[in-house]
Design a protein around this motif. Sequence first.
Motif, PDB file in Angstrom:
ATOM      1  N   ARG A 131      -1.918   4.000   3.804  1.00  0.00           N
ATOM      2  CA  ARG A 131      -3.313   4.073   3.391  1.00  0.00           C
ATOM      3  C   ARG A 131      -3.761   2.757   2.768  1.00  0.00           C
ATOM      4  O   ARG A 131      -3.326   2.410   1.663  1.00  0.00           O
ATOM      5  CB  ARG A 131      -3.523   5.212   2.387  1.00  0.00           C
ATOM      6  CG  ARG A 131      -3.084   6.570   2.888  1.00  0.00           C
ATOM      7  CD  ARG A 131      -3.749   6.946   4.211  1.00  0.00           C
ATOM      8  NE  ARG A 131      -5.183   7.030   4.119  1.00  0.00           N
ATOM      9  CZ  ARG A 131      -5.837   8.187   3.939  1.00  0.00           C
ATOM     10  NH1 ARG A 131      -5.184   9.321   3.856  1.00  0.00           N
ATOM     11  NH2 ARG A 131      -7.146   8.194   3.875  1.00  0.00           N
ATOM     12  N   PRO A 132      -4.625   1.991   3.451  1.00  0.00           N
ATOM     13  CA  PRO A 132      -5.131   0.740   2.853  1.00  0.00           C
ATOM     14  C   PRO A 132      -5.926   1.049   1.581  1.00  0.00           C
ATOM     15  O   PRO A 132      -6.780   1.941   1.566  1.00  0.00           O
ATOM     16  CB  PRO A 132      -6.028   0.159   3.945  1.00  0.00           C
ATOM     17  CG  PRO A 132      -5.588   0.823   5.216  1.00  0.00           C
ATOM     18  CD  PRO A 132      -5.147   2.199   4.821  1.00  0.00           C
ATOM     19  N   THR A 133      -5.626   0.333   0.531  1.00  0.00           N
ATOM     20  CA  THR A 133      -6.320   0.520  -0.739  1.00  0.00           C
ATOM     21  C   THR A 133      -6.841  -0.819  -1.232  1.00  0.00           C
ATOM     22  O   THR A 133      -6.246  -1.874  -0.956  1.00  0.00           O
ATOM     23  CB  THR A 133      -5.376   1.117  -1.803  1.00  0.00           C
ATOM     24  OG1 THR A 133      -4.214   0.293  -1.921  1.00  0.00           O
ATOM     25  CG2 THR A 133      -4.939   2.526  -1.418  1.00  0.00           C
ATOM     26  N   ALA A 169      -7.893  -3.264   9.587  1.00  0.00           N
ATOM     27  CA  ALA A 169      -7.112  -2.202   8.949  1.00  0.00           C
ATOM     28  C   ALA A 169      -7.585  -0.831   9.405  1.00  0.00           C
ATOM     29  O   ALA A 169      -6.782   0.091   9.582  1.00  0.00           O
ATOM     30  CB  ALA A 169      -7.203  -2.328   7.428  1.00  0.00           C
ATOM     31  N   ARG A 205     -11.133  -5.729   6.720  1.00  0.00           N
ATOM     32  CA  ARG A 205     -10.706  -4.331   6.697  1.00  0.00           C
ATOM     33  C   ARG A 205     -11.076  -3.600   7.980  1.00  0.00           C
ATOM     34  O   ARG A 205     -10.639  -2.469   8.201  1.00  0.00           O
ATOM     35  CB  ARG A 205     -11.287  -3.621   5.477  1.00  0.00           C
ATOM     36  CG  ARG A 205     -10.577  -4.026   4.189  1.00  0.00           C
ATOM     37  CD  ARG A 205     -11.214  -3.384   2.968  1.00  0.00           C
ATOM     38  NE  ARG A 205     -11.096  -1.951   2.957  1.00  0.00           N
ATOM     39  CZ  ARG A 205     -10.021  -1.272   2.537  1.00  0.00           C
ATOM     40  NH1 ARG A 205      -8.945  -1.939   2.139  1.00  0.00           N
ATOM     41  NH2 ARG A 205     -10.008   0.041   2.524  1.00  0.00           N
ATOM     42  N   GLN A 225      -5.431   2.017  11.148  1.00  0.00           N
ATOM     43  CA  GLN A 225      -5.384   3.350  10.554  1.00  0.00           C
ATOM     44  C   GLN A 225      -5.662   4.429  11.598  1.00  0.00           C
ATOM     45  O   GLN A 225      -5.007   5.476  11.634  1.00  0.00           O
ATOM     46  CB  GLN A 225      -6.407   3.441   9.411  1.00  0.00           C
ATOM     47  CG  GLN A 225      -6.309   4.699   8.588  1.00  0.00           C
ATOM     48  CD  GLN A 225      -5.217   4.614   7.515  1.00  0.00           C
ATOM     49  OE1 GLN A 225      -5.148   5.480   6.691  1.00  0.00           O
ATOM     50  NE2 GLN A 225      -4.401   3.601   7.525  1.00  0.00           N
ATOM     51  N   ASP A 232       0.828  -1.204   0.000  1.00  0.00           N
ATOM     52  CA  ASP A 232       0.000   0.000   0.000  1.00  0.00           C
ATOM     53  C   ASP A 232       0.863   1.255   0.000  1.00  0.00           C
ATOM     54  O   ASP A 232       2.022   1.236   0.437  1.00  0.00           O
ATOM     55  CB  ASP A 232      -0.899   0.012   1.246  1.00  0.00           C
ATOM     56  CG  ASP A 232      -2.069  -0.948   1.129  1.00  0.00           C
ATOM     57  OD1 ASP A 232      -2.786  -0.867   0.120  1.00  0.00           O
ATOM     58  OD2 ASP A 232      -2.261  -1.775   2.043  1.00  0.00           O
TER      59      ASP A 232
END
Length: 736
Positions: free
Chosen positions: A472-474, A608, A605, A612, A459
Amino acid sequence: MRNGDPLPPVGDVLAAVDTGVWRWDNRAGLVTFDAEAARLLGLPASRVTLTEAAVRSRFHPVDWNEIYGVVQLAVAEGTLAEARLRIMDDQGVVIRTVRSRSKPVLHGDSHAYELIGTLQEVSEPAPGAAARTPVTGDWRRSREAFLLDAGRALAEAGSTEEVLRVAAGLSMPGFSPDGLAVFGVGGDRLTVIGHHGQEPGEEAPFTDMPLDTNYPAAEVVRTGRAVYLSSAEQYRLRYPAAWPLAQRFQRQSWAFLPLIVAGRTIGAWMAAFAYPVSFTPDERSVLTTVARMLAQALSRAGITESERELTDGLQRSMLPTLGPEIPGMSVAARYVPTGGGLQVGGDWYDMIPLPTGRIALVIGDVQGHDVRAAGLMGQLRIALRAYAAEGHRPDAVLSRASRFLYGVTDSLTYGSTGGPGKDIEKGSEAGDPRFATCLYVEADPKTGILEIARAGHPDPAIRMTDGTVLVRPTAGGLPLGVDPDADYPTTRLALEPGDTLLICTDGLIETGGHDLDTGWARIRGILEEHGGHGEHSTDPDRLEDLADALVRAVHGPFSHYTTGPLVDRREDDIAVLLLARTGLPEAPAPARRTAMTVAQAEPERVAAARHQLRELLHDWTDEDQVDSAVLMISEMLTNVLVHTDGDALLVAEVAHEPARRLRVEVADASDDLPHKRHPGELASSGRGLVLMELLADRWGVDPRGEGKSIWFELYESSADVSREPPDGAGGPTPAE
């Protein structure tokens, strides 16, 4: 004897002075001794023929290895082979020491020869004379230690310059030259490629001369045989034309030896002495051994430098320049190849101007660190540029690139014969399909909006204006080339003025024993330390310094490769791209925020999102509040996934008012408002709003046109900051 009597046989004469005669037939592997020579070997005093193995058993093992080198030197130079040898009995006890002198007789080439020589018993040398006695004593041990050290040092030299520096520092046992020169061959010319012991400029007359010149080094290159000059008079008589040039250096003895690699003479080595040297067989053996090691080292260095020049040029041709300046943005990039092999691999980056006025940043890694990986990387890079130039969106660019790579590797695997496992180039068993990870970013310089598609790649990270760094998780799909029908969802992020985007390959993250988490922690520290703040953080020079710092922290000092090769050995290639949005933020103390979507099909997520939020609150003073915030967003996101059919949108923001405030919102598309319940002791749900009421400073639920948003706020606690809401702020407003 009376006058006129015939002379006795030569063997009888030699036996009378305790000297034996022997002959060594190299072709047959047999050694013949007369009676006296057999007696000296501890055998019955009669003529005998033995195999080399049987003879070797009569000599001390160290001496046998020694005489082999002396013989080879004599064969190569056409001189006498002389050595001292210790004779052992059947129990391995030394019974005497003999001196051997022999003359090689060649039969066609140096691999077929005979040695005819003598053996004579000698006494052991006195301790004081051992240092200068050939073969035996302290001189031998010093020589062996010297050759081991010289071989190790020359083997480790990685360039011609290093080889010459090592050669200049060699101190030979008992006789050390004070002047050295290495000559190379270019066509029909002899040139000086390095020297030591002469003043700069004094080598000028020797730097470029024809090979037919009457000069010792030229003769050595022409004939492949060494030249030893024990005195100035010998030099003057043998090379009268060259003597005036050599005379001014005031040397007394010279040795010129060929530098031979794989039967080819690549140059000559000169060792000059300030005192007379007789060049005994042992001294010649040392010089010859050093010349062989020097030739091998120079050959390796030349090959390495040629490969480096080739691969550097190949890599530079594959990696792009960053192109013209981008209004409102700055870009910096680095590529560092792995230190092993050909220093060419599958990592790459690219910057592509798009028809819409936007730019695309691409970074990727083809599996492997070999020439095939580099070739696939070049093809894939061209394909990505073509798809991007056609105006496709990020997801479509990666989908097409994956299909392209799948087709290329499939054709290589099946080969031209149509059968599986055939390599199209080599026609051999391949069975080596490759894949590639890739991150594609489409950036709008005017708005700072980034649209990101990811194919199995790490990421991106963003360093905000205040120094906060967030990974930034994408959303992402499979690596390119694995599935031709793979989809690559797009994630939208905003790059605020003063923010910097980092994208890199895993070589930057996981080198040095780090995993993904600890590697990112290391990078975060570098970004925070070297980032700067405000306007200066996006200055182009600061961005270049940051790129250098990122690579230097992993591998130590280096010279730029898009900018250049490194000096140490790396575990993996590294590619780094930095994109900074220039200009000042709108407010002097901007809010920092993060946003992400948690889809129904991606419950993982939620973890995640927790990570974050912790990164966003990295400098929050109250750890209990951080834990409370993480717990509440976990409850909020889980409730959306469990009680609705839609996705959850998380937005978290830290603002200054003047005390810092955290506001977190989770929105979904459902119109059903949550209700606070009073769960029993064994209930498995229903505690979410109860937790928010207990932990949040403020919280509430806001209906929207379609869906709703549930939110909470926390005010940073410290010794000087009250937990009371700011003026005008209301209390909790949940839907009862």
